[in-house]
Design a protein around this motif. Structure first.
Motif, PDB file in Angstrom:
ATOM      1  N   VAL A  96    -100.250 109.523 -56.679  1.00  0.00           N
ATOM      2  CA  VAL A  96    -100.412 110.455 -55.551  1.00  0.00           C
ATOM      3  C   VAL A  96     -99.051 110.778 -54.924  1.00  0.00           C
ATOM      4  CG1 VAL A  96    -101.312 110.682 -53.195  1.00  0.00           C
ATOM      5  CG2 VAL A  96    -102.795 109.827 -55.025  1.00  0.00           C
ATOM      6  N   ALA A  97     -98.221 109.766 -54.715  1.00  0.00           N
ATOM      7  CA  ALA A  97     -96.890 109.994 -54.129  1.00  0.00           C
ATOM      8  C   ALA A  97     -96.094 110.971 -54.994  1.00  0.00           C
ATOM      9  CB  ALA A  97     -96.147 108.676 -53.980  1.00  0.00           C
ATOM     10  N   ASN A  98     -96.214 110.824 -56.306  1.00  0.00           N
ATOM     11  CA  ASN A  98     -95.531 111.720 -57.227  1.00  0.00           C
ATOM     12  C   ASN A  98     -96.081 113.148 -57.119  1.00  0.00           C
ATOM     13  OD1 ASN A  98     -93.707 112.193 -59.516  1.00  0.00           O
ATOM     14  ND2 ASN A  98     -95.592 112.537 -60.665  1.00  0.00           N
ATOM     15  N   GLN A  99     -97.402 113.285 -56.948  1.00  0.00           N
ATOM     16  CA  GLN A  99     -98.012 114.610 -56.804  1.00  0.00           C
ATOM     17  C   GLN A  99     -97.463 115.343 -55.580  1.00  0.00           C
ATOM     18  OE1 GLN A  99     -99.471 115.546 -59.355  1.00  0.00           O
ATOM     19  NE2 GLN A  99    -101.561 114.836 -59.605  1.00  0.00           N
ATOM     20  N   TYR A 100     -97.211 114.586 -54.525  1.00  0.00           N
ATOM     21  CA  TYR A 100     -96.739 115.192 -53.273  1.00  0.00           C
ATOM     22  C   TYR A 100     -95.216 115.195 -53.147  1.00  0.00           C
ATOM     23  CZ  TYR A 100    -101.444 115.234 -51.213  1.00  0.00           C
ATOM     24  OH  TYR A 100    -102.763 115.480 -50.938  1.00  0.00           O
ATOM     25  N   ASN A 101     -94.533 114.700 -54.177  1.00  0.00           N
ATOM     26  CA  ASN A 101     -93.062 114.587 -54.129  1.00  0.00           C
ATOM     27  C   ASN A 101     -92.584 113.748 -52.950  1.00  0.00           C
ATOM     28  OD1 ASN A 101     -92.656 116.279 -56.411  1.00  0.00           O
ATOM     29  ND2 ASN A 101     -93.021 118.065 -55.104  1.00  0.00           N
ATOM     30  N   ILE A 102     -93.321 112.675 -52.655  1.00  0.00           N
ATOM     31  CA  ILE A 102     -92.917 111.779 -51.571  1.00  0.00           C
ATOM     32  C   ILE A 102     -92.285 110.536 -52.187  1.00  0.00           C
ATOM     33  CG2 ILE A 102     -93.736 110.312 -49.676  1.00  0.00           C
ATOM     34  CD1 ILE A 102     -95.927 112.401 -49.186  1.00  0.00           C
ATOM     35  N   PRO A 103     -91.030 110.215 -51.827  1.00  0.00           N
ATOM     36  CA  PRO A 103     -90.374 109.041 -52.408  1.00  0.00           C
ATOM     37  C   PRO A 103     -91.107 107.754 -52.018  1.00  0.00           C
ATOM     38  CG  PRO A 103     -88.806 110.420 -51.176  1.00  0.00           C
ATOM     39  CD  PRO A 103     -90.167 110.924 -50.859  1.00  0.00           C
ATOM     40  N   LEU A 104     -91.167 106.804 -52.939  1.00  0.00           N
ATOM     41  CA  LEU A 104     -91.844 105.531 -52.653  1.00  0.00           C
ATOM     42  C   LEU A 104     -91.168 104.792 -51.506  1.00  0.00           C
ATOM     43  CD1 LEU A 104     -92.669 104.229 -56.242  1.00  0.00           C
ATOM     44  CD2 LEU A 104     -94.239 105.206 -54.560  1.00  0.00           C
ATOM     45  N   GLU A 105     -89.852 104.958 -51.391  1.00  0.00           N
ATOM     46  CA  GLU A 105     -89.144 104.263 -50.302  1.00  0.00           C
ATOM     47  C   GLU A 105     -89.436 104.872 -48.932  1.00  0.00           C
ATOM     48  OE1 GLU A 105     -86.154 106.811 -52.652  1.00  0.00           O
ATOM     49  OE2 GLU A 105     -87.792 105.409 -53.065  1.00  0.00           O
ATOM     50  N   ARG A 106     -90.215 105.975 -48.907  1.00  0.00           N
ATOM     51  CA  ARG A 106     -90.696 106.533 -47.635  1.00  0.00           C
ATOM     52  C   ARG A 106     -92.215 106.414 -47.536  1.00  0.00           C
ATOM     53  NH1 ARG A 106     -87.481 112.216 -46.721  1.00  0.00           N
ATOM     54  NH2 ARG A 106     -85.407 111.357 -46.304  1.00  0.00           N
ATOM     55  N   THR A 107     -92.772 105.514 -48.332  1.00  0.00           N
ATOM     56  CA  THR A 107     -94.221 105.323 -48.356  1.00  0.00           C
ATOM     57  C   THR A 107     -94.554 103.943 -47.798  1.00  0.00           C
ATOM     58  OG1 THR A 107     -94.375 106.759 -50.301  1.00  0.00           O
ATOM     59  CG2 THR A 107     -96.260 105.339 -49.835  1.00  0.00           C
ATOM     60  N   LEU A 108     -95.163 103.923 -46.616  1.00  0.00           N
ATOM     61  CA  LEU A 108     -95.544 102.682 -45.947  1.00  0.00           C
ATOM     62  C   LEU A 108     -96.928 102.269 -46.447  1.00  0.00           C
ATOM     63  CD1 LEU A 108     -94.737 100.710 -43.600  1.00  0.00           C
ATOM     64  CD2 LEU A 108     -96.040 102.169 -42.083  1.00  0.00           C
ATOM     65  N   VAL A 109     -97.023 101.039 -46.942  1.00  0.00           N
ATOM     66  CA  VAL A 109     -98.261 100.558 -47.564  1.00  0.00           C
ATOM     67  C   VAL A 109     -98.666  99.246 -46.917  1.00  0.00           C
ATOM     68  CG1 VAL A 109     -99.336  99.885 -49.725  1.00  0.00           C
ATOM     69  CG2 VAL A 109     -97.545 101.612 -49.734  1.00  0.00           C
ATOM     70  N   THR A 110     -99.898  99.163 -46.421  1.00  0.00           N
ATOM     71  CA  THR A 110    -100.328  97.948 -45.727  1.00  0.00           C
ATOM     72  C   THR A 110    -101.562  97.350 -46.387  1.00  0.00           C
ATOM     73  OG1 THR A 110    -101.877  98.956 -44.170  1.00  0.00           O
ATOM     74  CG2 THR A 110     -99.559  99.055 -43.590  1.00  0.00           C
ATOM     75  N   GLY A 111    -101.615  96.009 -46.390  1.00  0.00           N
ATOM     76  CA  GLY A 111    -102.762  95.339 -46.998  1.00  0.00           C
ATOM     77  C   GLY A 111    -102.868  93.896 -46.543  1.00  0.00           C
ATOM     78  N   GLY A 112    -103.895  93.196 -47.064  1.00  0.00           N
ATOM     79  CA  GLY A 112    -104.115  91.823 -46.625  1.00  0.00           C
ATOM     80  C   GLY A 112    -104.851  90.939 -47.613  1.00  0.00           C
ATOM     81  N   SER A 113    -105.132  91.471 -48.841  1.00  0.00           N
ATOM     82  CA  SER A 113    -105.842  90.632 -49.813  1.00  0.00           C
ATOM     83  C   SER A 113    -105.291  90.882 -51.208  1.00  0.00           C
ATOM     84  CB  SER A 113    -107.347  90.936 -49.801  1.00  0.00           C
ATOM     85  OG  SER A 113    -107.604  92.123 -50.523  1.00  0.00           O
ATOM     86  N   GLY A 114    -105.803  90.112 -52.184  1.00  0.00           N
ATOM     87  CA  GLY A 114    -105.331  90.220 -53.556  1.00  0.00           C
ATOM     88  C   GLY A 114    -105.482  91.608 -54.137  1.00  0.00           C
ATOM     89  N   GLY A 115    -106.497  92.349 -53.667  1.00  0.00           N
ATOM     90  CA  GLY A 115    -106.698  93.714 -54.153  1.00  0.00           C
ATOM     91  C   GLY A 115    -105.583  94.664 -53.769  1.00  0.00           C
ATOM     92  N   ASP A 116    -104.734  94.250 -52.806  1.00  0.00           N
ATOM     93  CA  ASP A 116    -103.647  95.106 -52.326  1.00  0.00           C
ATOM     94  C   ASP A 116    -102.299  94.752 -52.954  1.00  0.00           C
ATOM     95  OD1 ASP A 116    -105.550  96.147 -50.516  1.00  0.00           O
ATOM     96  OD2 ASP A 116    -105.112  94.536 -49.094  1.00  0.00           O
ATOM     97  N   ALA A 117    -102.246  93.654 -53.714  1.00  0.00           N
ATOM     98  CA  ALA A 117    -100.961  93.118 -54.166  1.00  0.00           C
ATOM     99  C   ALA A 117    -100.126  94.123 -54.940  1.00  0.00           C
ATOM    100  CB  ALA A 117    -101.182  91.846 -54.996  1.00  0.00           C
ATOM    101  N   ASP A 118    -100.736  94.819 -55.895  1.00  0.00           N
ATOM    102  CA  ASP A 118     -99.902  95.668 -56.755  1.00  0.00           C
ATOM    103  C   ASP A 118     -99.445  96.942 -56.052  1.00  0.00           C
ATOM    104  OD1 ASP A 118    -102.326  97.265 -57.090  1.00  0.00           O
ATOM    105  OD2 ASP A 118    -101.387  98.062 -58.900  1.00  0.00           O
ATOM    106  N   MET A 119    -100.120  97.345 -54.959  1.00  0.00           N
ATOM    107  CA  MET A 119     -99.606  98.522 -54.245  1.00  0.00           C
ATOM    108  C   MET A 119     -98.531  98.121 -53.234  1.00  0.00           C
ATOM    109  SD  MET A 119    -102.537  99.960 -51.650  1.00  0.00           S
ATOM    110  CE  MET A 119    -103.134  99.050 -50.237  1.00  0.00           C
TER     111      MET A 119
END
Length: 265
Positions: free
Chosen positions: A194-217
């Protein structure tokens, strides 16, 4: 009321009616739902206020293991601002804008070598796994309840599935939910697509999580945030990653803390 819209098959290119955002939205925020966005009513209200205030500055996305119908119910119940992107069923489905255009190209991409009937048959032999109800399953996600006292460790399940030559991703969340999706699918892979589709750099993408399902993002070049009420064991190996911020705040307080920490706006 949000209604899913069936879109025509298309190549793996720009999603419908979205790329025009990139001229002024040069950053993105993606959050998990359970035990991250939800869990503290006041924190969620504050977070929603921040999202509405800065809405034109960033792309707002939700990435969850929940199915689309469950997510829509939660958005309505808690008055959460409508996301620009919904990544649902653990990265196996992507929907854009309030019209909910499904990304058919993503479905074609992850369908490679996906054999859910074979997978279910193979897993019948493992102890400590019981299928979750139908409303928790989806086309590209096979879900089980996981009994830690009886079931093999996740690493052993991975090894077993490899021995059976099954090309899949297995994820354990909150120590009790085992989800298995195609090898090409995960929250992290969907988010990067999705970030690639929108041309948004990953280093400007804030990602939040709290369980094993979130680890790879949370891994990689994103601005990763782990809220303080995380599932300790499942994300403990991320603490060595300098790019991931471990918030002191729980639930949405942790997201707000990370927004300040990273100077996101």
């Amino acid at each position: 009321m949000l209604q899913p819209v069936v879109s025509k098959p298309k190549p793996l290119v720009q999603p419908p009616a979205t790329h025009q955002f990139s001229s002024y939205r040069n950053r993105a925020l993606f959050t998990a739902i359970d035990n991250t966005l939800l869990g503290d009513t006041e924190a969620l209200e504050q977070f929603a206020k921040v999202v509405r205030t800065h809405r034109r500055q960033f792309l707002f996305g939700i990435a969850t293991g929940r199915r689309l119908d469950s997510v829509l119910t939660i958005l309505k119940r808690y008055n959460i601002p409508t996301p620009d992107v919904l990544i649902t069923s653990l990265g196996t489905e992507i929907y854009y804008t309030s019209e909910l255009f499904a990304d058919i190209a993503w479905s074609h991409h992850i369908d490679h070598s996906w054999t859910p009937q074979v997978l279910r048959r193979v897993l019948e032999s493992l102890p400590g796994l019981s299928p979750q109800p139908k409303n928790e399953q989806s086309r590209f996600k096979v879900s089980y309840y996981y009994d830690a006292e009886l079931a093999p460790p996740l690493e052993d399940i991975h090894a077993f599935l490899r021995q059976q030559e099954l090309s899949v991703n297995a994820t354990l969340s909150f120590g009790q939910y085992l989800d298995i999706v195609p090898a090409r699918a995960s929250k992290g892979q969907a988010l990067r697509y999705v970030a690639n589709q929108y041309n948004i750099p990953l280093e400007r993408t804030l990602v939040t999580g709290g369980s094993g399902g979130d680890a790879d993002m949370l891994r990689g070049n994103t601005l990763g945030v782990v809220v303080s009420n995380r599932h300790q064991e499942e994300l403990s190996n991320l603490s060595e990653n300098e790019q991931i911020y471990f918030a002191n705040g729980a639930h949405a307080w942790g997201i707000l803390e990370a927004i300040r920490h990273y100077g996101f706006f």
